[in-house]
Design a protein around this motif. Sequence first.
Motif, PDB file in Angstrom:
ATOM      1  N   HIS A  36       0.585  -1.234   0.278  1.00  0.00           N
ATOM      2  CA  HIS A  36       0.198   0.173   0.165  1.00  0.00           C
ATOM      3  C   HIS A  36       0.785   1.272   0.125  1.00  0.00           C
ATOM      4  O   HIS A  36       0.177   2.157  -0.483  1.00  0.00           O
ATOM      5  CB  HIS A  36      -0.655  -0.181   1.265  1.00  0.00           C
ATOM      6  CG  HIS A  36      -2.411   0.913   1.030  1.00  0.00           C
ATOM      7  ND1 HIS A  36      -3.038   0.676   0.559  1.00  0.00           N
ATOM      8  CD2 HIS A  36      -2.091   2.105   1.383  1.00  0.00           C
ATOM      9  CE1 HIS A  36      -3.953   2.085  -0.023  1.00  0.00           C
ATOM     10  NE2 HIS A  36      -3.504   2.670   0.601  1.00  0.00           N
TER      11      HIS A  36
ATOM     12  N   HIS B 224       1.992   1.961  -3.760  1.00  0.00           N
ATOM     13  CA  HIS B 224       0.667   2.297  -4.137  1.00  0.00           C
ATOM     14  C   HIS B 224       0.785   4.027  -3.849  1.00  0.00           C
ATOM     15  O   HIS B 224       0.333   4.564  -4.503  1.00  0.00           O
ATOM     16  CB  HIS B 224      -0.849   1.932  -4.185  1.00  0.00           C
ATOM     17  CG  HIS B 224      -1.840   2.441  -4.051  1.00  0.00           C
ATOM     18  ND1 HIS B 224      -2.145   2.899  -4.938  1.00  0.00           N
ATOM     19  CD2 HIS B 224      -3.086   3.224  -3.374  1.00  0.00           C
ATOM     20  CE1 HIS B 224      -3.512   2.819  -5.050  1.00  0.00           C
ATOM     21  NE2 HIS B 224      -3.543   3.854  -3.966  1.00  0.00           N
ATOM     22  N   ARG B 225       0.580   4.198  -3.029  1.00  0.00           N
ATOM     23  CA  ARG B 225       1.130   5.989  -2.534  1.00  0.00           C
ATOM     24  C   ARG B 225       2.212   6.423  -3.447  1.00  0.00           C
ATOM     25  O   ARG B 225       1.783   7.802  -3.112  1.00  0.00           O
ATOM     26  CB  ARG B 225       0.801   5.566  -0.184  1.00  0.00           C
ATOM     27  CG  ARG B 225      -0.331   6.015  -0.486  1.00  0.00           C
ATOM     28  CD  ARG B 225      -0.343   6.097   1.450  1.00  0.00           C
ATOM     29  NE  ARG B 225       0.712   6.076   1.945  1.00  0.00           N
ATOM     30  CZ  ARG B 225       0.857   4.550   2.709  1.00  0.00           C
ATOM     31  NH1 ARG B 225      -0.816   4.379   3.229  1.00  0.00           N
ATOM     32  NH2 ARG B 225       1.583   4.179   3.763  1.00  0.00           N
TER      33      ARG B 225
ATOM     34  N   MET C 128       1.313   7.391  -6.655  1.00  0.00           N
ATOM     35  CA  MET C 128      -0.360   8.552  -6.538  1.00  0.00           C
ATOM     36  C   MET C 128       0.149   9.308  -5.837  1.00  0.00           C
ATOM     37  O   MET C 128      -0.414  10.243  -6.331  1.00  0.00           O
ATOM     38  CB  MET C 128      -1.327   8.167  -5.680  1.00  0.00           C
ATOM     39  CG  MET C 128      -2.067   6.221  -6.134  1.00  0.00           C
ATOM     40  SD  MET C 128      -3.238   6.644  -7.829  1.00  0.00           S
ATOM     41  CE  MET C 128      -3.774   7.916  -8.242  1.00  0.00           C
TER      42      MET C 128
ATOM     43  N   ASP D  30     -12.592   6.104  -7.464  1.00  0.00           N
ATOM     44  CA  ASP D  30     -11.756   5.712  -8.247  1.00  0.00           C
ATOM     45  C   ASP D  30     -10.579   6.541  -8.827  1.00  0.00           C
ATOM     46  O   ASP D  30     -10.415   6.131 -10.344  1.00  0.00           O
ATOM     47  CB  ASP D  30     -13.282   5.744  -9.499  1.00  0.00           C
ATOM     48  CG  ASP D  30     -13.688   6.883  -9.861  1.00  0.00           C
ATOM     49  OD1 ASP D  30     -13.513   7.696  -9.339  1.00  0.00           O
ATOM     50  OD2 ASP D  30     -14.247   6.488 -10.948  1.00  0.00           O
TER      51      ASP D  30
ATOM     52  N   ARG E 273      -6.438   6.322  -9.745  1.00  0.00           N
ATOM     53  CA  ARG E 273      -6.554   5.712 -10.003  1.00  0.00           C
ATOM     54  C   ARG E 273      -7.000   5.394 -11.440  1.00  0.00           C
ATOM     55  O   ARG E 273      -6.259   5.760 -12.338  1.00  0.00           O
ATOM     56  CB  ARG E 273      -6.114   4.689  -9.691  1.00  0.00           C
ATOM     57  CG  ARG E 273      -4.439   3.899 -10.278  1.00  0.00           C
ATOM     58  CD  ARG E 273      -4.348   2.425  -9.964  1.00  0.00           C
ATOM     59  NE  ARG E 273      -5.731   1.758 -10.455  1.00  0.00           N
ATOM     60  CZ  ARG E 273      -6.405   1.231 -11.859  1.00  0.00           C
ATOM     61  NH1 ARG E 273      -5.472   1.362 -12.566  1.00  0.00           N
ATOM     62  NH2 ARG E 273      -7.083   0.588 -11.643  1.00  0.00           N
TER      63      ARG E 273
ATOM     64  N   SER F 241       0.748   6.776 -17.076  1.00  0.00           N
ATOM     65  CA  SER F 241      -1.388   7.970 -16.401  1.00  0.00           C
ATOM     66  C   SER F 241      -1.740   8.702 -18.342  1.00  0.00           C
ATOM     67  O   SER F 241      -0.791   8.542 -19.420  1.00  0.00           O
ATOM     68  CB  SER F 241      -1.071   8.537 -15.849  1.00  0.00           C
ATOM     69  OG  SER F 241       0.622   9.828 -16.254  1.00  0.00           O
TER      70      SER F 241
ATOM     71  N   ARG G 285      -4.197  -3.743 -10.289  1.00  0.00           N
ATOM     72  CA  ARG G 285      -3.998  -2.847 -11.227  1.00  0.00           C
ATOM     73  C   ARG G 285      -3.642  -1.932  -9.687  1.00  0.00           C
ATOM     74  O   ARG G 285      -2.570  -0.769 -10.149  1.00  0.00           O
ATOM     75  CB  ARG G 285      -5.075  -2.201 -12.067  1.00  0.00           C
ATOM     76  CG  ARG G 285      -4.336  -2.756 -13.442  1.00  0.00           C
ATOM     77  CD  ARG G 285      -5.662  -3.192 -14.145  1.00  0.00           C
ATOM     78  NE  ARG G 285      -7.080  -3.892 -13.963  1.00  0.00           N
ATOM     79  CZ  ARG G 285      -8.421  -3.329 -14.361  1.00  0.00           C
ATOM     80  NH1 ARG G 285      -8.407  -2.584 -15.767  1.00  0.00           N
ATOM     81  NH2 ARG G 285      -8.812  -4.899 -14.324  1.00  0.00           N
ATOM     82  N   ALA G 286      -4.112  -1.735  -8.585  1.00  0.00           N
ATOM     83  CA  ALA G 286      -3.137  -0.586  -7.984  1.00  0.00           C
ATOM     84  C   ALA G 286      -2.380  -0.897  -6.999  1.00  0.00           C
ATOM     85  O   ALA G 286      -1.193  -0.025  -6.496  1.00  0.00           O
ATOM     86  CB  ALA G 286      -4.964   0.321  -6.656  1.00  0.00           C
ATOM     87  N   TYR G 287      -2.376  -2.139  -7.073  1.00  0.00           N
ATOM     88  CA  TYR G 287      -1.127  -2.753  -6.359  1.00  0.00           C
ATOM     89  C   TYR G 287       0.339  -2.967  -7.866  1.00  0.00           C
ATOM     90  O   TYR G 287       1.306  -4.301  -7.527  1.00  0.00           O
ATOM     91  CB  TYR G 287      -1.044  -3.682  -5.439  1.00  0.00           C
ATOM     92  CG  TYR G 287      -2.201  -3.343  -4.495  1.00  0.00           C
ATOM     93  CD1 TYR G 287      -1.611  -1.996  -3.885  1.00  0.00           C
ATOM     94  CD2 TYR G 287      -3.029  -3.183  -4.490  1.00  0.00           C
ATOM     95  CE1 TYR G 287      -2.129  -1.886  -3.083  1.00  0.00           C
ATOM     96  CE2 TYR G 287      -3.945  -3.211  -3.434  1.00  0.00           C
ATOM     97  CZ  TYR G 287      -3.388  -2.255  -2.041  1.00  0.00           C
ATOM     98  OH  TYR G 287      -4.337  -1.588  -1.504  1.00  0.00           O
TER      99      TYR G 287
END
Length: 236
Positions: A38, A41-42, A45, A58, A60, A84, A226-228
Amino acid sequence: MNHPPHTGTATARCVATHSVLTLDARHPYVSKSLIDAHDMHRTVMSGFQGWVDDGSRDARAQMGVLSTWALDLKAAALVLVVQSKVAADWAHIPKAALREAPHLITVDRTYRTGDTVGFRTVVNPTYSKPRTGPDGQKMRGQRVAHTKPDGVRKWCARLFGTWESPGRIGAAAEPDTISVRMLPTVSSPAPHKGLKVVRAELRGTLTVTDPTAFVAALSDGIGHARAYSCGLILTR
Protein backbone atom coordinates in the motif's frame (compact mmCIF):
# COMPACT_ATOMS: atom_id res chain seq x y z
CA MET A 1 0.85 -18.93 -35.37
CA ASN A 2 -1.13 -19.07 -38.62
CA HIS A 3 -3.30 -16.10 -39.40
CA PRO A 4 -4.56 -14.07 -42.35
CA PRO A 5 -2.11 -11.63 -43.99
CA HIS A 6 -1.78 -8.18 -42.47
CA THR A 7 -4.10 -5.84 -44.38
CA GLY A 8 -3.48 -2.69 -42.34
CA THR A 9 -7.15 -1.70 -42.43
CA ALA A 10 -7.96 -1.84 -38.70
CA THR A 11 -5.95 0.53 -36.50
CA ALA A 12 -6.05 2.10 -33.05
CA ARG A 13 -3.79 4.68 -31.44
CA CYS A 14 -2.38 4.54 -27.91
CA VAL A 15 -1.33 7.82 -26.28
CA ALA A 16 0.00 7.99 -22.72
CA THR A 17 2.92 9.22 -20.68
CA HIS A 18 5.52 7.04 -18.98
CA SER A 19 7.60 8.12 -16.01
CA VAL A 20 10.75 6.09 -15.35
CA LEU A 21 12.10 6.58 -11.83
CA THR A 22 15.38 5.08 -10.66
CA LEU A 23 15.33 5.07 -6.87
CA ASP A 24 17.81 4.22 -4.12
CA ALA A 25 16.45 1.05 -2.51
CA ARG A 26 18.37 1.81 0.70
CA HIS A 27 16.60 5.11 1.29
CA PRO A 28 13.86 4.78 3.95
CA TYR A 29 11.25 6.34 1.63
CA VAL A 30 11.92 3.59 -0.91
CA SER A 31 12.55 0.66 1.43
CA LYS A 32 9.16 1.26 3.07
CA SER A 33 7.50 0.88 -0.32
CA LEU A 34 9.30 -2.41 -0.88
CA ILE A 35 7.88 -3.99 2.27
CA ASP A 36 4.40 -2.45 2.14
CA ALA A 37 2.35 -2.78 -1.06
CA HIS A 38 0.00 0.00 0.00
CA ASP A 39 2.95 2.32 0.60
CA MET A 40 4.15 1.57 -2.93
CA HIS A 41 0.67 2.54 -4.13
CA ARG A 42 0.98 5.85 -2.25
CA THR A 43 4.41 6.47 -3.81
CA VAL A 44 2.97 5.95 -7.30
CA MET A 45 -0.08 8.14 -6.66
CA SER A 46 2.04 10.93 -5.13
CA GLY A 47 2.89 12.03 -8.67
CA PHE A 48 -0.73 12.95 -9.46
CA GLN A 49 -1.94 15.26 -6.73
CA GLY A 50 -4.68 17.73 -7.66
CA TRP A 51 -5.97 16.06 -10.82
CA VAL A 52 -9.09 14.65 -9.13
CA ASP A 53 -11.01 15.48 -5.96
CA ASP A 54 -9.46 14.27 -2.72
CA GLY A 55 -11.00 11.00 -1.60
CA SER A 56 -12.20 9.93 -5.05
CA ARG A 57 -12.53 6.16 -4.89
CA ASP A 58 -11.59 5.64 -8.53
CA ALA A 59 -8.85 8.28 -8.75
CA ARG A 60 -6.30 5.82 -10.16
CA ALA A 61 -8.66 4.64 -12.90
CA GLN A 62 -9.74 8.18 -13.80
CA MET A 63 -6.13 9.20 -14.40
CA GLY A 64 -5.19 5.91 -16.06
CA VAL A 65 -2.39 5.30 -13.57
CA LEU A 66 -0.67 1.93 -13.90
CA SER A 67 2.75 0.92 -12.68
CA THR A 68 5.36 -1.80 -12.55
CA TRP A 69 8.70 -2.06 -10.82
CA ALA A 70 11.86 -4.14 -10.76
CA LEU A 71 14.45 -4.38 -7.99
CA ASP A 72 18.19 -4.86 -8.48
CA LEU A 73 19.42 -5.98 -5.07
CA LYS A 74 23.11 -5.90 -6.02
CA ALA A 75 22.88 -2.29 -7.18
CA ALA A 76 20.31 -1.42 -4.48
CA ALA A 77 18.24 0.21 -7.24
CA LEU A 78 14.48 0.20 -7.73
CA VAL A 79 13.28 1.05 -11.24
CA LEU A 80 9.64 2.18 -11.18
CA VAL A 81 7.69 2.72 -14.41
CA VAL A 82 4.41 4.65 -14.12
CA GLN A 83 1.94 5.08 -16.99
CA SER A 84 -0.79 7.72 -16.91
CA LYS A 85 -3.24 9.73 -19.02
CA VAL A 86 -2.17 12.97 -17.30
CA ALA A 87 1.19 14.57 -16.61
CA ALA A 88 3.05 13.44 -13.49
CA ASP A 89 4.91 15.65 -11.00
CA TRP A 90 7.48 13.81 -8.88
CA ALA A 91 8.57 16.82 -6.79
CA HIS A 92 7.15 15.16 -3.66
CA ILE A 93 9.74 12.37 -3.75
CA PRO A 94 12.78 13.22 -1.57
CA LYS A 95 15.72 14.14 -3.80
CA ALA A 96 17.99 11.84 -1.80
CA ALA A 97 15.76 8.90 -2.76
CA LEU A 98 16.34 9.50 -6.50
CA ARG A 99 19.42 8.07 -8.21
CA GLU A 100 18.72 10.39 -11.15
CA ALA A 101 16.05 12.80 -12.32
CA PRO A 102 12.74 11.15 -13.39
CA HIS A 103 12.68 10.38 -17.11
CA LEU A 104 9.37 11.32 -18.78
CA ILE A 105 8.39 9.73 -22.10
CA THR A 106 5.39 10.45 -24.32
CA VAL A 107 4.01 7.22 -25.79
CA ASP A 108 2.19 7.65 -29.11
CA ARG A 109 1.88 4.48 -31.13
CA THR A 110 -0.62 3.16 -33.68
CA TYR A 111 -1.36 -0.57 -33.74
CA ARG A 112 -2.71 -2.48 -36.74
CA THR A 113 -4.32 -5.88 -37.10
CA GLY A 114 -1.53 -8.42 -37.55
CA ASP A 115 1.18 -6.36 -35.85
CA THR A 116 3.51 -8.38 -33.63
CA VAL A 117 4.93 -6.80 -30.49
CA GLY A 118 7.27 -7.97 -27.78
CA PHE A 119 5.81 -7.47 -24.33
CA ARG A 120 6.51 -7.67 -20.60
CA THR A 121 3.94 -7.46 -17.83
CA VAL A 122 3.59 -8.33 -14.16
CA VAL A 123 0.16 -9.75 -13.39
CA ASN A 124 -1.96 -11.05 -10.53
CA PRO A 125 -3.23 -14.30 -12.14
CA THR A 126 -6.41 -15.50 -10.45
CA TYR A 127 -9.33 -17.84 -11.02
CA SER A 128 -12.72 -18.39 -9.41
CA LYS A 129 -12.80 -21.47 -7.17
CA PRO A 130 -16.29 -23.01 -7.01
CA ARG A 131 -17.97 -23.08 -3.59
CA THR A 132 -21.12 -24.62 -2.19
CA GLY A 133 -23.09 -23.53 0.85
CA PRO A 134 -24.25 -25.67 3.80
CA ASP A 135 -27.46 -26.39 1.89
CA GLY A 136 -25.54 -27.71 -1.11
CA GLN A 137 -26.41 -24.69 -3.26
CA LYS A 138 -23.70 -23.12 -5.39
CA MET A 139 -22.24 -19.92 -3.96
CA ARG A 140 -20.27 -17.16 -5.61
CA GLY A 141 -16.79 -18.49 -6.42
CA GLN A 142 -13.80 -17.55 -4.30
CA ARG A 143 -11.01 -15.68 -6.08
CA VAL A 144 -7.79 -17.66 -5.74
CA ALA A 145 -4.36 -16.92 -7.20
CA HIS A 146 -2.37 -19.26 -9.43
CA THR A 147 0.96 -19.92 -7.69
CA LYS A 148 2.59 -22.22 -10.26
CA PRO A 149 3.75 -21.42 -13.83
CA ASP A 150 1.44 -24.08 -15.34
CA GLY A 151 -1.58 -22.40 -13.75
CA VAL A 152 -0.41 -19.00 -14.96
CA ARG A 153 -0.17 -20.35 -18.53
CA LYS A 154 -3.79 -21.52 -18.31
CA TRP A 155 -4.68 -18.00 -17.20
CA CYS A 156 -2.73 -16.64 -20.20
CA ALA A 157 -4.64 -18.93 -22.56
CA ARG A 158 -7.95 -17.43 -21.44
CA LEU A 159 -6.62 -13.87 -21.56
CA PHE A 160 -4.75 -13.89 -24.85
CA GLY A 161 -6.31 -16.76 -26.75
CA THR A 162 -5.04 -17.53 -30.26
CA TRP A 163 -5.67 -15.98 -33.67
CA GLU A 164 -8.29 -18.66 -34.38
CA SER A 165 -9.88 -18.25 -30.93
CA PRO A 166 -9.21 -14.68 -29.70
CA GLY A 167 -9.04 -13.89 -26.01
CA ARG A 168 -10.19 -10.80 -24.15
CA ILE A 169 -7.48 -8.20 -24.86
CA GLY A 170 -7.31 -8.02 -28.64
CA ALA A 171 -3.95 -9.78 -28.93
CA ALA A 172 -3.09 -13.45 -29.33
CA ALA A 173 -0.19 -15.60 -28.15
CA GLU A 174 0.56 -19.28 -27.88
CA PRO A 175 0.69 -19.95 -24.11
CA ASP A 176 3.70 -22.28 -24.44
CA THR A 177 5.77 -19.47 -25.96
CA ILE A 178 5.24 -17.09 -23.03
CA SER A 179 7.98 -16.97 -20.42
CA VAL A 180 6.51 -17.15 -16.90
CA ARG A 181 8.46 -16.25 -13.77
CA MET A 182 6.83 -16.28 -10.36
CA LEU A 183 7.73 -13.17 -8.33
CA PRO A 184 7.67 -12.68 -4.57
CA THR A 185 4.23 -12.02 -3.11
CA VAL A 186 3.74 -8.45 -1.89
CA SER A 187 1.65 -7.64 1.16
CA SER A 188 0.71 -4.85 3.53
CA PRO A 189 0.54 -4.71 7.35
CA ALA A 190 -2.28 -3.07 9.33
CA PRO A 191 -4.56 -1.33 8.49
CA HIS A 192 -4.42 -3.42 5.29
CA LYS A 193 -3.67 -6.69 7.07
CA GLY A 194 -4.54 -9.63 4.89
CA LEU A 195 -3.59 -7.92 1.62
CA LYS A 196 -1.43 -10.39 -0.30
CA VAL A 197 -0.80 -10.04 -4.01
CA VAL A 198 0.59 -13.05 -5.86
CA ARG A 199 2.57 -11.87 -8.87
CA ALA A 200 3.95 -13.41 -12.07
CA GLU A 201 6.12 -11.82 -14.75
CA LEU A 202 5.18 -12.62 -18.35
CA ARG A 203 7.42 -12.04 -21.37
CA GLY A 204 6.83 -12.97 -24.99
CA THR A 205 5.33 -11.88 -28.29
CA LEU A 206 1.74 -10.90 -29.03
CA THR A 207 -0.06 -10.63 -32.37
CA VAL A 208 -2.68 -7.88 -32.51
CA THR A 209 -6.10 -9.26 -33.47
CA ASP A 210 -8.30 -6.31 -32.49
CA PRO A 211 -6.41 -2.99 -32.25
CA THR A 212 -9.20 -1.18 -30.39
CA ALA A 213 -9.42 -3.87 -27.69
CA PHE A 214 -5.63 -4.08 -27.47
CA VAL A 215 -5.24 -0.33 -26.95
CA ALA A 216 -7.93 -0.51 -24.25
CA ALA A 217 -5.89 -3.22 -22.49
CA LEU A 218 -2.73 -1.10 -22.77
CA SER A 219 -4.58 1.92 -21.35
CA ASP A 220 -6.60 0.21 -18.62
CA GLY A 221 -4.33 -2.69 -17.65
CA ILE A 222 -5.18 -6.38 -17.29
CA GLY A 223 -6.21 -8.59 -14.41
CA HIS A 224 -6.62 -7.71 -10.75
CA ALA A 225 -4.41 -5.71 -8.31
CA ARG A 226 -3.83 -2.86 -10.75
CA ALA A 227 -3.54 -0.49 -7.78
CA TYR A 228 -0.60 -2.60 -6.60
CA SER A 229 1.69 -2.45 -9.65
CA CYS A 230 0.09 -5.28 -11.62
CA GLY A 231 -1.50 -5.22 -15.07
CA LEU A 232 0.63 -2.71 -16.97
CA ILE A 233 1.66 -4.11 -20.39
CA LEU A 234 4.96 -2.74 -21.70
CA THR A 235 5.54 -3.26 -25.43
CA ARG A 236 8.50 -2.84 -27.70
